[in-house]
Each structure stands twice: as C-alpha cells, then as structure tokens.
Design a protein around this motif. Structure first.
Motif, PDB file in Angstrom:
ATOM      1  N   THR A   3      88.264  43.443  64.318  1.00  0.00           N
ATOM      2  CA  THR A   3      87.224  42.753  63.300  1.00  0.00           C
ATOM      3  C   THR A   3      87.753  41.573  63.013  1.00  0.00           C
ATOM      4  OG1 THR A   3      88.803  44.352  62.123  1.00  0.00           O
ATOM      5  CG2 THR A   3      86.879  44.738  62.673  1.00  0.00           C
ATOM      6  N   GLU A   4      88.667  40.995  62.983  1.00  0.00           N
ATOM      7  CA  GLU A   4      89.430  39.575  62.255  1.00  0.00           C
ATOM      8  C   GLU A   4      89.650  38.772  63.707  1.00  0.00           C
ATOM      9  OE1 GLU A   4      93.650  41.948  62.393  1.00  0.00           O
ATOM     10  OE2 GLU A   4      92.558  41.932  61.216  1.00  0.00           O
ATOM     11  N   LYS A   5      89.709  37.829  64.008  1.00  0.00           N
ATOM     12  CA  LYS A   5      90.329  36.589  64.713  1.00  0.00           C
ATOM     13  C   LYS A   5      91.341  37.050  65.827  1.00  0.00           C
ATOM     14  CE  LYS A   5      88.859  32.052  64.370  1.00  0.00           C
ATOM     15  NZ  LYS A   5      88.723  30.859  63.742  1.00  0.00           N
ATOM     16  N   ALA A   6      90.690  37.342  66.988  1.00  0.00           N
ATOM     17  CA  ALA A   6      91.701  37.523  67.642  1.00  0.00           C
ATOM     18  C   ALA A   6      93.581  36.632  68.125  1.00  0.00           C
ATOM     19  CB  ALA A   6      91.383  37.883  69.372  1.00  0.00           C
ATOM     20  N   ILE A   7      92.572  35.506  68.040  1.00  0.00           N
ATOM     21  CA  ILE A   7      93.814  34.554  68.331  1.00  0.00           C
ATOM     22  C   ILE A   7      94.139  33.966  67.081  1.00  0.00           C
ATOM     23  CG2 ILE A   7      94.696  32.869  69.898  1.00  0.00           C
ATOM     24  CD1 ILE A   7      93.683  33.776  71.626  1.00  0.00           C
ATOM     25  N   LYS A   8      94.761  33.731  66.790  1.00  0.00           N
ATOM     26  CA  LYS A   8      94.873  32.329  65.261  1.00  0.00           C
ATOM     27  C   LYS A   8      94.873  31.594  65.835  1.00  0.00           C
ATOM     28  CE  LYS A   8      95.863  30.962  61.184  1.00  0.00           C
ATOM     29  NZ  LYS A   8      94.486  30.411  60.013  1.00  0.00           N
ATOM     30  N   ILE A   9      93.649  30.272  65.520  1.00  0.00           N
ATOM     31  CA  ILE A   9      93.708  28.478  65.827  1.00  0.00           C
ATOM     32  C   ILE A   9      94.818  27.675  65.476  1.00  0.00           C
ATOM     33  CG2 ILE A   9      92.685  26.903  67.043  1.00  0.00           C
ATOM     34  CD1 ILE A   9      90.053  29.566  67.626  1.00  0.00           C
ATOM     35  N   LEU A  31      95.225  27.136  73.352  1.00  0.00           N
ATOM     36  CA  LEU A  31      96.888  27.705  73.286  1.00  0.00           C
ATOM     37  C   LEU A  31      97.852  28.147  74.145  1.00  0.00           C
ATOM     38  CD1 LEU A  31      96.915  29.871  70.122  1.00  0.00           C
ATOM     39  CD2 LEU A  31      95.367  29.007  70.966  1.00  0.00           C
ATOM     40  N   PRO A  32      99.254  27.441  73.625  1.00  0.00           N
ATOM     41  CA  PRO A  32     100.500  28.621  74.609  1.00  0.00           C
ATOM     42  C   PRO A  32      99.743  29.964  74.421  1.00  0.00           C
ATOM     43  CG  PRO A  32     100.968  26.324  73.703  1.00  0.00           C
ATOM     44  CD  PRO A  32      99.892  26.369  72.892  1.00  0.00           C
ATOM     45  N   GLY A  33     100.115  30.857  75.164  1.00  0.00           N
ATOM     46  CA  GLY A  33     100.560  32.377  75.412  1.00  0.00           C
ATOM     47  C   GLY A  33     100.721  32.802  75.966  1.00  0.00           C
ATOM     48  N   GLU A  34      99.524  34.189  76.089  1.00  0.00           N
ATOM     49  CA  GLU A  34      99.921  35.143  77.641  1.00  0.00           C
ATOM     50  C   GLU A  34      98.871  35.118  78.536  1.00  0.00           C
ATOM     51  OE1 GLU A  34      99.789  37.627  74.856  1.00  0.00           O
ATOM     52  OE2 GLU A  34     101.416  36.052  73.586  1.00  0.00           O
ATOM     53  N   GLY A  35      98.412  34.428  78.249  1.00  0.00           N
ATOM     54  CA  GLY A  35      96.807  34.784  79.897  1.00  0.00           C
ATOM     55  C   GLY A  35      95.718  35.174  78.642  1.00  0.00           C
ATOM     56  N   LYS A  45      80.024  39.173  67.420  1.00  0.00           N
ATOM     57  CA  LYS A  45      81.161  39.885  68.290  1.00  0.00           C
ATOM     58  C   LYS A  45      82.173  39.530  68.708  1.00  0.00           C
ATOM     59  CE  LYS A  45      77.948  44.234  68.448  1.00  0.00           C
ATOM     60  NZ  LYS A  45      77.541  44.754  69.424  1.00  0.00           N
ATOM     61  N   GLU A  46      83.152  39.804  68.942  1.00  0.00           N
ATOM     62  CA  GLU A  46      84.572  39.314  69.714  1.00  0.00           C
ATOM     63  C   GLU A  46      84.727  39.959  70.530  1.00  0.00           C
ATOM     64  OE1 GLU A  46      87.584  37.751  67.225  1.00  0.00           O
ATOM     65  OE2 GLU A  46      86.801  36.640  65.810  1.00  0.00           O
ATOM     66  N   VAL A  77      93.159  31.658  75.568  1.00  0.00           N
ATOM     67  CA  VAL A  77      91.573  30.982  74.858  1.00  0.00           C
ATOM     68  C   VAL A  77      90.873  31.653  74.272  1.00  0.00           C
ATOM     69  CG1 VAL A  77      89.647  30.700  76.586  1.00  0.00           C
ATOM     70  CG2 VAL A  77      91.874  30.206  77.962  1.00  0.00           C
ATOM     71  N   TYR A  78      89.925  31.019  73.057  1.00  0.00           N
ATOM     72  CA  TYR A  78      89.107  31.384  72.306  1.00  0.00           C
ATOM     73  C   TYR A  78      87.947  30.532  72.701  1.00  0.00           C
ATOM     74  CZ  TYR A  78      87.166  33.152  67.975  1.00  0.00           C
ATOM     75  OH  TYR A  78      86.579  33.824  66.980  1.00  0.00           O
TER      76      TYR A  78
END
Length: 144
Positions: A3-9, A31-35, A45-46, A77-78
């Motif tokens: 419901t909210e953005k999955a990744i904070k940019i 952005l750096p993360g876990e893939g 929809k996300e 990736v977003y």
C-alpha cells in the motif's frame, strides 16, 4: 503489492535512468540494497518484479545489467512503467537500469556498452499508409 512505497528513494543515494522501448517508458531508480526489484504499473499498483512480469526470461533480461557489471544483489530497483506490453516494458527497465548504473559508476559504461546494453533499440511499429490495409499490406487489386 504494497500500500505504501516499497522502497524509500533517497535523492542523495539513489541514481536515476530512463529507459524506452517501442511505446514503453520506464523511470528507474537504483539504490544500494539486497537486490529487490519493485515495479509500479500505470494502474498505480506496486508489484514485485517476478509477480508483474511473470516470465523468467523477462526477469533475466532485467537483471542482465547487474550480471554484466557483477553487481547482482547489491542494488534495489524501483521502476515505474507505462505503455506497450510487458516484454517491451522489461526491456525499457533493463535499459533504465543500465543508464542508472552508469550514473552510479562511470566505469560501468565499458562493460555495459560491450554487452550492447547502452544502445536504445529504436525499432517501433511502422505507420499505416493511406489507401492501404496496414503498413505494408495492400487491398486486393481487381482488373474488372
């Protein structure tokens, strides 16, 4: 789906790239993360990329820039996608990821370019011509 953005940019950390293919447009942030890969469709929809694109070949295509630069699993990736179909959208996301990786580290340009990922595929649908059925197909000619 979230419901909210999955990744904070975070604009200080995230890098951006725009990918296009046919009528598809993908706006991509890495952005750096876990893939993790998240896709926001034109419906709002996300989705997780595996749920949205469904086919494994499309997921492999999206991950190709990471495989070439040996950074698979190091970036989240977003992407927002719109237009065309899912295969063209996947190629647009792939091109956007390649451009974002180049923005992150300019040294990645050489391997990405040699893999053919820094060239936009400019092939689009040919337009329909007047007095014809389609782009190439013609109406049947009758002598009498």
């Amino acid at each position: 789906m979230a419901t909210e953005k999955a990744i904070k940019i975070d604009p200080k950390v995230a890098k951006y790239g725009t990918g296009r293919r046919k009528e598809a447009v993908a706006r991509v942030w890495i952005l750096p993360g876990e893939g993790r890969i998240f896709v926001k469709s034109s419906s709002g929809k996300e989705w997780n990329a595996k749920d949205y694109f469904e086919r494994d070949i499309l997921i492999e295509k999206i991950n190709q820039p990471f495989v070439v630069t040996e950074t698979l699993g190091k970036f989240d990736v977003y992407a927002t996608v719109e237009g065309s179909g899912k295969p063209a959208q996947a190629e647009a996301v792939m091109y956007g990821i390649a451009k974002a990786l180049e923005a992150y580290n300019p040294a990645f340009r050489t391997p990405l370019k040699s893999a053919g990922l820094m060239t936009r595929d400019a092939r689009v649908k040919e337009r329909k011509k007047y007095a014809q059925m389609g782009a190439r197909a013609k109406y049947r000619w009758s002598k009498r």
